[in-house]
Scaffold this active site. Structure first.
Site, PDB file in Angstrom:
ATOM      1  N   ARG A 206       1.608   0.327 -11.558  1.00 45.35           N
ATOM      2  CA  ARG A 206       0.537   0.113 -12.546  1.00 45.35           C
ATOM      3  C   ARG A 206       1.072  -0.217 -13.930  1.00 45.35           C
ATOM      4  O   ARG A 206       0.462   0.143 -14.945  1.00 45.35           O
ATOM      5  CB  ARG A 206      -0.387   1.345 -12.646  1.00 45.35           C
ATOM      6  CG  ARG A 206      -1.165   1.640 -11.401  1.00 45.35           C
ATOM      7  CD  ARG A 206      -2.528   0.943 -11.425  1.00 45.35           C
ATOM      8  NE  ARG A 206      -3.200   1.113 -10.149  1.00 45.35           N
ATOM      9  CZ  ARG A 206      -4.190   1.973  -9.926  1.00 45.35           C
ATOM     10  NH1 ARG A 206      -4.638   2.716 -10.906  1.00 45.35           N
ATOM     11  NH2 ARG A 206      -4.730   2.063  -8.742  1.00 45.35           N
TER      12      ARG A 206
ATOM     13  N   ARG B 150      -4.259   0.096 -18.273  1.00 42.86           N
ATOM     14  CA  ARG B 150      -5.047   0.445 -19.467  1.00 42.86           C
ATOM     15  C   ARG B 150      -4.286   1.173 -20.553  1.00 42.86           C
ATOM     16  O   ARG B 150      -4.777   1.294 -21.671  1.00 42.86           O
ATOM     17  CB  ARG B 150      -6.253   1.291 -19.034  1.00 42.86           C
ATOM     18  CG  ARG B 150      -7.331   0.477 -18.357  1.00 42.86           C
ATOM     19  CD  ARG B 150      -8.297   1.356 -17.599  1.00 42.86           C
ATOM     20  NE  ARG B 150      -7.601   1.967 -16.479  1.00 42.86           N
ATOM     21  CZ  ARG B 150      -8.188   2.715 -15.547  1.00 42.86           C
ATOM     22  NH1 ARG B 150      -9.463   2.978 -15.617  1.00 42.86           N
ATOM     23  NH2 ARG B 150      -7.483   3.217 -14.554  1.00 42.86           N
TER      24      ARG B 150
ATOM     25  N   ARG C 189      -8.374  -7.720 -20.518  1.00 41.44           N
ATOM     26  CA  ARG C 189      -9.442  -7.317 -19.607  1.00 41.44           C
ATOM     27  C   ARG C 189     -10.811  -7.530 -20.248  1.00 41.44           C
ATOM     28  O   ARG C 189     -11.756  -7.974 -19.598  1.00 41.44           O
ATOM     29  CB  ARG C 189      -9.275  -5.860 -19.207  1.00 41.44           C
ATOM     30  CG  ARG C 189      -9.908  -5.603 -17.856  1.00 41.44           C
ATOM     31  CD  ARG C 189     -10.000  -4.146 -17.533  1.00 41.44           C
ATOM     32  NE  ARG C 189     -11.333  -3.681 -17.855  1.00 41.44           N
ATOM     33  CZ  ARG C 189     -11.886  -2.617 -17.326  1.00 41.44           C
ATOM     34  NH1 ARG C 189     -11.213  -1.886 -16.477  1.00 41.44           N
ATOM     35  NH2 ARG C 189     -13.090  -2.257 -17.648  1.00 41.44           N
TER      36      ARG C 189
ATOM     37  N   ASP D  69      -5.499  -5.923  -6.401  1.00 40.62           N
ATOM     38  CA  ASP D  69      -5.839  -4.581  -5.947  1.00 40.62           C
ATOM     39  C   ASP D  69      -5.859  -4.540  -4.429  1.00 40.62           C
ATOM     40  O   ASP D  69      -6.152  -5.553  -3.785  1.00 40.62           O
ATOM     41  CB  ASP D  69      -7.206  -4.141  -6.492  1.00 40.62           C
ATOM     42  CG  ASP D  69      -7.372  -2.630  -6.389  1.00 40.62           C
ATOM     43  OD1 ASP D  69      -6.913  -1.922  -7.293  1.00 40.62           O
ATOM     44  OD2 ASP D  69      -7.925  -2.156  -5.367  1.00 40.62           O
TER      45      ASP D  69
ATOM     46  N   TYR E  99     -11.184   3.603   2.399  1.00 31.49           N
ATOM     47  CA  TYR E  99     -12.169   3.104   1.422  1.00 31.49           C
ATOM     48  C   TYR E  99     -13.295   2.341   2.114  1.00 31.49           C
ATOM     49  O   TYR E  99     -14.456   2.417   1.706  1.00 31.49           O
ATOM     50  CB  TYR E  99     -11.481   2.213   0.380  1.00 31.49           C
ATOM     51  CG  TYR E  99     -10.598   2.994  -0.567  1.00 31.49           C
ATOM     52  CD1 TYR E  99     -11.112   3.583  -1.717  1.00 31.49           C
ATOM     53  CD2 TYR E  99      -9.233   3.170  -0.312  1.00 31.49           C
ATOM     54  CE1 TYR E  99     -10.307   4.319  -2.571  1.00 31.49           C
ATOM     55  CE2 TYR E  99      -8.417   3.896  -1.152  1.00 31.49           C
ATOM     56  CZ  TYR E  99      -8.960   4.473  -2.288  1.00 31.49           C
ATOM     57  OH  TYR E  99      -8.168   5.204  -3.124  1.00 31.49           O
TER      58      TYR E  99
HETATM   59  O1  CP3 Z   1       0.978  -1.655  -9.807  1.00 27.45           O
HETATM   60  C1  CP3 Z   1       0.424  -2.607 -10.401  1.00 27.45           C
HETATM   61  O2  CP3 Z   1       0.395  -2.716 -11.638  1.00 27.45           O
HETATM   62  C2  CP3 Z   1      -0.153  -3.732  -9.565  1.00 27.45           C
HETATM   63  C3  CP3 Z   1      -1.586  -3.797  -9.449  1.00 27.45           C
HETATM   64  C4  CP3 Z   1      -2.265  -2.695  -8.660  1.00 27.45           C
HETATM   65  C5  CP3 Z   1      -3.529  -2.155  -9.024  1.00 27.45           C
HETATM   66  N1  CP3 Z   1      -3.929  -1.328  -8.027  1.00 27.45           N
HETATM   67  C6  CP3 Z   1      -4.261  -2.497 -10.237  1.00 27.45           C
HETATM   68  C7  CP3 Z   1      -5.393  -1.648 -10.660  1.00 27.45           C
HETATM   69  C8  CP3 Z   1      -1.895  -2.091  -7.461  1.00 27.45           C
HETATM   70  C9  CP3 Z   1      -0.608  -2.246  -6.660  1.00 27.45           C
HETATM   71  C10 CP3 Z   1      -2.972  -1.244  -7.067  1.00 27.45           C
HETATM   72  C11 CP3 Z   1      -2.952  -0.491  -5.812  1.00 27.45           C
HETATM   73  C12 CP3 Z   1      -4.078   0.374  -5.487  1.00 27.45           C
HETATM   74  N2  CP3 Z   1      -5.401   0.211  -5.797  1.00 27.45           N
HETATM   75  C13 CP3 Z   1      -3.959   1.532  -4.688  1.00 27.45           C
HETATM   76  C14 CP3 Z   1      -2.681   2.032  -4.048  1.00 27.45           C
HETATM   77  C15 CP3 Z   1      -1.770   2.691  -5.004  1.00 27.45           C
HETATM   78  C16 CP3 Z   1      -2.295   4.007  -5.557  1.00 27.45           C
HETATM   79  O3  CP3 Z   1      -2.629   4.024  -6.755  1.00 27.45           O
HETATM   80  O4  CP3 Z   1      -2.354   4.987  -4.806  1.00 27.45           O
HETATM   81  C17 CP3 Z   1      -5.238   2.090  -4.567  1.00 27.45           C
HETATM   82  C18 CP3 Z   1      -5.595   3.358  -3.811  1.00 27.45           C
HETATM   83  C19 CP3 Z   1      -6.154   1.240  -5.268  1.00 27.45           C
HETATM   84  C20 CP3 Z   1      -7.634   1.365  -5.360  1.00 27.45           C
HETATM   85  C21 CP3 Z   1      -8.095   1.491  -6.756  1.00 27.45           C
HETATM   86  N3  CP3 Z   1      -8.012   0.484  -7.702  1.00 27.45           N
HETATM   87  C22 CP3 Z   1      -8.693   2.608  -7.370  1.00 27.45           C
HETATM   88  C23 CP3 Z   1      -8.949   3.944  -6.673  1.00 27.45           C
HETATM   89  C24 CP3 Z   1      -8.983   2.253  -8.685  1.00 27.45           C
HETATM   90  C25 CP3 Z   1      -9.737   3.069  -9.706  1.00 27.45           C
HETATM   91  C26 CP3 Z   1      -8.884   4.106 -10.340  1.00 27.45           C
HETATM   92  C27 CP3 Z   1      -8.462   3.652 -11.705  1.00 27.45           C
HETATM   93  O5  CP3 Z   1      -7.269   3.774 -12.011  1.00 27.45           O
HETATM   94  O6  CP3 Z   1      -9.336   3.197 -12.439  1.00 27.45           O
HETATM   95  C28 CP3 Z   1      -8.514   0.921  -8.895  1.00 27.45           C
HETATM   96  C29 CP3 Z   1      -8.566   0.150 -10.148  1.00 27.45           C
HETATM   97  C30 CP3 Z   1      -7.307  -0.476 -10.636  1.00 27.45           C
HETATM   98  N4  CP3 Z   1      -6.396  -1.123  -9.871  1.00 27.45           N
HETATM   99  C31 CP3 Z   1      -6.901  -0.564 -11.999  1.00 27.45           C
HETATM  100  C32 CP3 Z   1      -5.709  -1.302 -12.016  1.00 27.45           C
HETATM  101  C33 CP3 Z   1      -4.919  -1.721 -13.227  1.00 27.45           C
HETATM  102  C34 CP3 Z   1      -7.673  -0.046 -13.196  1.00 27.45           C
HETATM  103  C35 CP3 Z   1      -8.715  -1.092 -13.437  1.00 27.45           C
HETATM  104  C36 CP3 Z   1      -9.217  -1.177 -14.851  1.00 27.45           C
HETATM  105  O7  CP3 Z   1     -10.206  -0.494 -15.135  1.00 27.45           O
HETATM  106  O8  CP3 Z   1      -8.674  -1.972 -15.643  1.00 27.45           O
END
Ligand code: CP3
Length: 347
Positions: A24, A28, A37, A74, A151
């Site tokens: 990540r 944010r 964003r 994602d 999911y």
């Molecule tokens: O690592 C990176 O920077 C690459 C991009 C990436 C994202 N999500 C961007 C993201 C990767 C590799 C993921 C993987 C992901 N997404 C997983 C597996 C890894 C882990 O964290 O266990 C899972 C379970 C998800 C599903 C997901 N996406 C959730 C549950 C959420 C909401 C939680 C949160 O942090 O808001 C997301 C959103 C998400 N994916 C964000 C980002 C940068 C935040 C989005 C935002 O509001 O800008």
């Protein structure tokens, strides 16, 4: 032989200073991410815009000089590409339409049609592979079938993956039919990412830890192995990083013995001395700083970084967090982490 540091570590080389990147890393906690964003509108628009997704992937590379960039996307784009509705509720997380019955399963689109939805992602990979500095490795990724299925079955994140466990037990054929479709789609998705320029693939099984030993073998290890087999058959031996998060030591050992795995990512719960002793002769290890250090910083951060590096110094190691960096992290602590890693010398 590989020139980029990450690729050297993935080939099994023990380096003087471990290469470093962060899960990540585009997120944010960075003001420039929040600004982009806001321009893109929302998170999914950002994921599907090659221009903005490329920009946010590059931001942490510019600011910190990480050794790897991870594609901005994602794991939940696959369910959407298969035909489920997907949206994100601010402050709460993802929501999806659900798969509960055979009828729901039949409603999913043809596997090959995922490319229609996902083609902007391939375009992002292609732009990144041209835009990145020569010494930075481009990592593509997907969720592992079990984690993606949790999911798709619950329609949201759940603390214990209860709905997916229930479906596995009460309607095994629907559950396994869904897993098969995710395997098919994920293999095609990763192959396209590699064709577009991804040099390494990471497979996230964030909820592997909730599976019993038998189910872990059947629903985490085997589907992952099948995806890797198909990817390697089509693309040759691209390095693969697996993250069976929360799996126990026997689970990690079974992944280390699997064909085609170059590296295992460790959660912060994993004992690095045990991992060094039992896994590192077979695979490169990645991890595993607790992301809370990115909020709190200070000498505790420096000590924790050094402990991890000491413990993994005698084999291939890529420095990373044990899970994604959180929005409340301080970018100055990220810099302190990188400076601490790069000040080291194993020899
Ligand atoms: O690592 C990176 O920077 C690459 C991009 C990436 C994202 N999500 C961007 C993201 C990767 C590799 C993921 C993987 C992901 N997404 C997983 C597996 C890894 C882990 O964290 O266990 C899972 C379970 C998800 C599903 C997901 N996406 C959730 C549950 C959420 C909401 C939680 C949160 O942090 O808001 C997301 C959103 C998400 N994916 C964000 C980002 C940068 C935040 C989005 C935002 O509001 O800008």
């Amino acid at each position: 032989m590989a020139q980029k540091k990450i690729l050297k570590a993935l080939e099994g080389q023990t380096l003087d200073v471990p290469p470093v990147w962060m899960m990540r890393q585009a997120g944010r906690y960075l003001p420039e991410y929040r600004a982009t964003r806001a321009k893109a509108g929302d998170f999914l628009s950002l994921c599907y815009s090659p221009e903005w997704a490329t920009e946010v992937t590059l931001q942490p590379i510019r600011r910190f000089g990480f050794d790897a960039a991870i594609l901005f996307a994602d794991i939940l784009l696959i369910p959407q590409a298969l035909g489920l509705d997907l949206w994100f509720v601010q402050g709460e997380g993802p929501r999806l339409s659900t798969i509960e019955t055979n009828k729901d399963l039949q409603k999913l689109g043809k596997i090959e049609s995922i490319h229609t939805t996902l083609s902007p992602v391939y375009e992002t990979v292609s732009r990144l592979s041209k835009a990145l500095p020569d010494d930075v490795t481009l990592i593509g990724f997907a969720g592992a079938p079990w984690t993606v299925a949790t999911y798709m079955i619950a329609g949201r994140g759940t603390p214990d993956q209860g709905p997916a466990h229930n479906l596995m037990q009460t309607n095994t054929s629907v559950f396994e039919g869904l897993m098969e479709r995710i395997v098919d789609a994920t293999a095609l998705y990763l192959i396209e990412q590699i064709k577009a320029g991804a040099e390494v693939i990471k497979i996230f099984d964030s909820w592997a830890g909730s599976l019993s030993p038998d189910d872990f073998n059947k629903y985490s290890k085997q589907p992952t192995e099948e995806i890797i087999r198909r990817v390697h058959k089509e693309c040759g031996s691209v390095p693969i990083i697996c993250f069976p998060k929360g799996a126990n030591q026997a689970g990690y050992e079974s992944f280390a013995n699997m064909n085609g795995v170059s590296c295992l990512a460790l959660g912060q719960d994993m004992d690095t001395d045990w991992a060094a002793k039992n896994l590192q002769s077979k695979v490169c290890l990645q991890g595993n700083l607790d992301p809370s250090h990115m909020v709190n910083g200070g000498t505790a951060l420096v000590d924790a970084v050094n402990n991890i590096c000491d413990s993994l110094a005698n084999g291939p190691h890529i420095f990373n967090l044990g899970h994604g960096i959180t929005p409340d992290a301080d970018p100055n602590n990220v810099q302190l982490m990188i400076d601490t890693v790069r000040a080291r010398s194993n020899r």
